[in-house]
Write an enzyme that holds these catalytic residues in place. Structure first.
Site, PDB file in Angstrom:
ATOM      1  N   ASP A 113       0.878  -1.160   0.000  1.00 40.12           N
ATOM      2  CA  ASP A 113       0.000   0.000   0.000  1.00 40.12           C
ATOM      3  C   ASP A 113       0.924   1.220   0.000  1.00 40.12           C
ATOM      4  O   ASP A 113       2.118   1.108   0.304  1.00 40.12           O
ATOM      5  CB  ASP A 113      -0.887  -0.027   1.246  1.00 40.12           C
ATOM      6  CG  ASP A 113      -1.679   1.247   1.416  1.00 40.12           C
ATOM      7  OD1 ASP A 113      -2.408   1.625   0.484  1.00 40.12           O
ATOM      8  OD2 ASP A 113      -1.543   1.883   2.479  1.00 40.12           O
ATOM      9  N   ASP A 147      -1.355  -0.883   6.105  1.00 38.92           N
ATOM     10  CA  ASP A 147      -1.467  -0.197   7.395  1.00 38.92           C
ATOM     11  C   ASP A 147      -2.884  -0.119   7.931  1.00 38.92           C
ATOM     12  O   ASP A 147      -3.099   0.469   8.993  1.00 38.92           O
ATOM     13  CB  ASP A 147      -0.898   1.224   7.283  1.00 38.92           C
ATOM     14  CG  ASP A 147      -1.776   2.147   6.443  1.00 38.92           C
ATOM     15  OD1 ASP A 147      -2.200   3.199   6.948  1.00 38.92           O
ATOM     16  OD2 ASP A 147      -2.039   1.822   5.275  1.00 38.92           O
ATOM     17  N   ASP A 172      -0.077   5.238   0.865  1.00 39.47           N
ATOM     18  CA  ASP A 172      -0.309   6.208   1.941  1.00 39.47           C
ATOM     19  C   ASP A 172      -0.467   5.506   3.287  1.00 39.47           C
ATOM     20  O   ASP A 172      -1.282   4.596   3.431  1.00 39.47           O
ATOM     21  CB  ASP A 172      -1.574   7.022   1.658  1.00 39.47           C
ATOM     22  CG  ASP A 172      -1.469   7.814   0.372  1.00 39.47           C
ATOM     23  OD1 ASP A 172      -0.527   8.607   0.244  1.00 39.47           O
ATOM     24  OD2 ASP A 172      -2.332   7.629  -0.511  1.00 39.47           O
TER      25      ASP A 172
END
Length: 216
Positions: A9, A171, A11
């Protein structure tokens, strides 16, 4: 089985883009005369793509928006962010050092993000690591975006990789759900949002070097 490909991922995982995203949201919301959002607030909103982000931000400043107004705010945010996507964006942890090591080992690297592809590529290029990645697939290039498995599977297809040889690093719960749906092993970064199952997070990207070399 040893991983031969790693998909990240973007951001909140590889990069902290929250200062630039917060600035773009505040620019888009300026006509509403509301308080400014902080980078730390915005970091907790990332993961679902621009529309979900703007909706959460509107809620956070105590306003509401019908579909037409939300469309306009998403458009204003996207324009503001596209104009300044990397003014204050930085890597998390040791990503700048470790990504070239992954590439040097011959690992296939990709990015699967709900950010738009062109902006994701500008961020990676600005930070000097775009050439490390064989595939960058934003929500606009995926047939269905995360948490749908299609987004990650299409990223893997571009890498000529299969789910059983891949590790996905993220995240948020959205990332964990995406990996599970695609049948891909998942690693959660320690600076991300806590998962419901309380899995221990990676403290640095160098931790992945041992996972890749010894199998995971």
């Amino acid at each position: 089985m040893t991983a031969t490909s790693i998909v990240f991922d973007l951001d909140g995982t590889l990069v902290d883009s929250s200062p630039d995203i917060a600035a773009a949201l505040n620019t888009a919301f300026a006509p509403l005369a509301v308080r400014e959002l902080t980078a730390s607030e915005v970091l907790a909103m990332l993961g679902g793509g621009p529309r979900a982000l703007v909706q959460q931000a509107i809620d956070a400043v105590g306003r509401s928006a019908d579909r037409r107004r939300l469309d306009g705010l998403v458009e204003a945010y996207t324009a503001a962010y596209r104009a300044h996507p990397v003014d204050r964006t930085t890597f998390f942890a040791d990503a700048a050092d470790v990504l070239p090591q992954f590439a040097a080992r011959g690992l296939k690297l990709g990015v699967c993000t709900n950010k738009r592809t062109d902006i994701a590529e500008r961020v990676l290029d600005h930070l000097g690591v775009r050439d490390c990645f064989g595939s960058v697939v934003g929500s606009d290039r995926a047939s269905r975006s995360k948490p749908d498995a299609a987004h990650l599977l299409e990223t893997l297809a571009e890498l000529h990789a299969t789910p059983d040889e891949c590790l996905y690093v993220g995240d948020t719960d959205i990332d964990a759900q995406t990996a599970a749906a695609a049948g891909v092993r998942y690693a959660h970064v320690a600076w991300g949002r806590p998962l419901a199952d309380a899995r221990t997070g990676l403290r640095s990207f160098s931790d992945l070097l041992s996972l890749v070399s010894t199998g995971c």
